[in-house]
Design a protein around this motif. Sequence first.
Motif, PDB file in Angstrom:
ATOM      1  N   ALA A   9      85.339  12.865  34.380  1.00  0.00           N
ATOM      2  CA  ALA A   9      85.307  12.849  32.920  1.00  0.00           C
ATOM      3  C   ALA A   9      86.182  11.720  32.382  1.00  0.00           C
ATOM      4  CB  ALA A   9      85.781  14.190  32.359  1.00  0.00           C
ATOM      5  N   ILE A  17      77.361   8.544  31.582  1.00  0.00           N
ATOM      6  CA  ILE A  17      76.637   9.544  30.797  1.00  0.00           C
ATOM      7  C   ILE A  17      75.933   8.895  29.610  1.00  0.00           C
ATOM      8  CG2 ILE A  17      76.912  11.566  29.297  1.00  0.00           C
ATOM      9  CD1 ILE A  17      79.281  12.357  31.153  1.00  0.00           C
ATOM     10  N   PRO A  36      87.002  19.621  30.235  1.00  0.00           N
ATOM     11  CA  PRO A  36      86.122  18.804  29.398  1.00  0.00           C
ATOM     12  C   PRO A  36      86.945  17.946  28.451  1.00  0.00           C
ATOM     13  CG  PRO A  36      86.261  20.993  28.468  1.00  0.00           C
ATOM     14  CD  PRO A  36      87.116  21.002  29.717  1.00  0.00           C
ATOM     15  N   LYS A  62      83.819  18.472  24.615  1.00  0.00           N
ATOM     16  CA  LYS A  62      82.728  19.441  24.435  1.00  0.00           C
ATOM     17  C   LYS A  62      81.721  18.981  23.374  1.00  0.00           C
ATOM     18  CE  LYS A  62      85.396  23.120  23.959  1.00  0.00           C
ATOM     19  NZ  LYS A  62      86.722  22.635  24.409  1.00  0.00           N
ATOM     20  N   PHE A  65      79.598  16.207  24.944  1.00  0.00           N
ATOM     21  CA  PHE A  65      78.645  16.739  25.909  1.00  0.00           C
ATOM     22  C   PHE A  65      77.457  17.397  25.197  1.00  0.00           C
ATOM     23  CE2 PHE A  65      82.214  17.350  29.278  1.00  0.00           C
ATOM     24  CZ  PHE A  65      82.090  16.028  29.650  1.00  0.00           C
ATOM     25  N   TYR A  72      77.641  20.847  31.421  1.00  0.00           N
ATOM     26  CA  TYR A  72      79.002  20.665  31.925  1.00  0.00           C
ATOM     27  C   TYR A  72      79.373  21.814  32.857  1.00  0.00           C
ATOM     28  CZ  TYR A  72      84.072  20.987  32.056  1.00  0.00           C
ATOM     29  OH  TYR A  72      85.374  21.134  32.477  1.00  0.00           O
TER      30      TYR A  72
END
Length: 375
Positions: A9, A17, A36, A62, A65, A72
């Motif tokens: 992350a 991503i 996260p 979060k 995502f 996740y």
Amino acid sequence: MTRITVIGAGFGALTAIRKLRAADRALGIDVIAPKPELVYYPSTIWIPTGLRTPEDVVVDLKPFFERQGVTYHPASVTGLKDGGRVVLTDAGEVANDGLIIASGGRFLKKLPGIEHAITPCEGVEAAVRIRDRLAGMEGGTIAFGFAGNPKEPAAMRGGPIFEFMFGIDQHLRKRGDRDRFKLVFFTPAPKPGNRLGPKAVEGLMREMKRRDIETHLGHKLKGFEADKVTTEGGEFAADLIVFMPGMTGNAWFDNTDLPRSDGGLLQANASCQVTGQDKVYVAGDSGSFPGPDWLPKQAHMADLQAEAAVANLLGEFQGKAPSHTFKAELICIVDTRTSGILVKRTETRNVILPSTPVFHWAKRAFEWWYLRQYR
């Protein structure tokens, strides 16, 4: 549905991503990381002197995502199986059609007494420890140093140490008690900052001299005590030790068949593909990449490698051979809390621009610009 797993992350993982989702809205993306959140490490240099708080540099991912439509998995990776098609975690297994590893590196903690030193880039907690120790000191010696991985010259991160050191020097001057402190910079390297280029070495040495920072250079480290740094060239007292050791690969790499470099990182080719592996790529501190001996371990490089990894992985699903590579480029602002020195290095150029407040504010502006996409 094609599913790609991204491990991590941090900078490389989040760039992967974004690029994956931008390329294909229907792609299944799984992200595995213990928390996260993104720790914006470039700004942790300002925590010890109060210019930033932990809340300023930790971003809750979060919402990001959710916007990206990824799944996740709050877990720590423990290994791989089936040639990388299954990721093993402490919360179960995650299958994939393609894998991008961007889980960062691990600091070597083999020196005797290293528990007496604070490693600032281990996280926000380390920067807070420096802040709290500094706040409780009325004088004494503060030692700042870094070392590398002898088997992996590129696996080192010395730049932030200069920033912590210059920033704390500036903070003490503003506090009005700099004369009660001795600052000492140490490293086994005879020319600290050489990876930034010869001009940068000269500039950093001049800056240390101007700030009355003593140096202890070119001597192999032997260990630390609560109040002492010991090298083969002698020892010196230290009431606070801020030290960045060299880096190696994640512990979970040992539970895989992935090829490793001599220094313990994942061996990658110029396309960021883990050597000899099918649809397994790596970006950032986890990998050992071909390139010049000054190839940096920094967020910018991780971003460039992640972009190449995504382009090649998606190309493989279309039957194309990996062809995208990354540019070897080092670019940073060595910050002093009120000013900054700009350094840029490529395979053809090495530029260093002298310290000015403009670059300090540019670093702060870049922080805002970079993080806005994840907030």
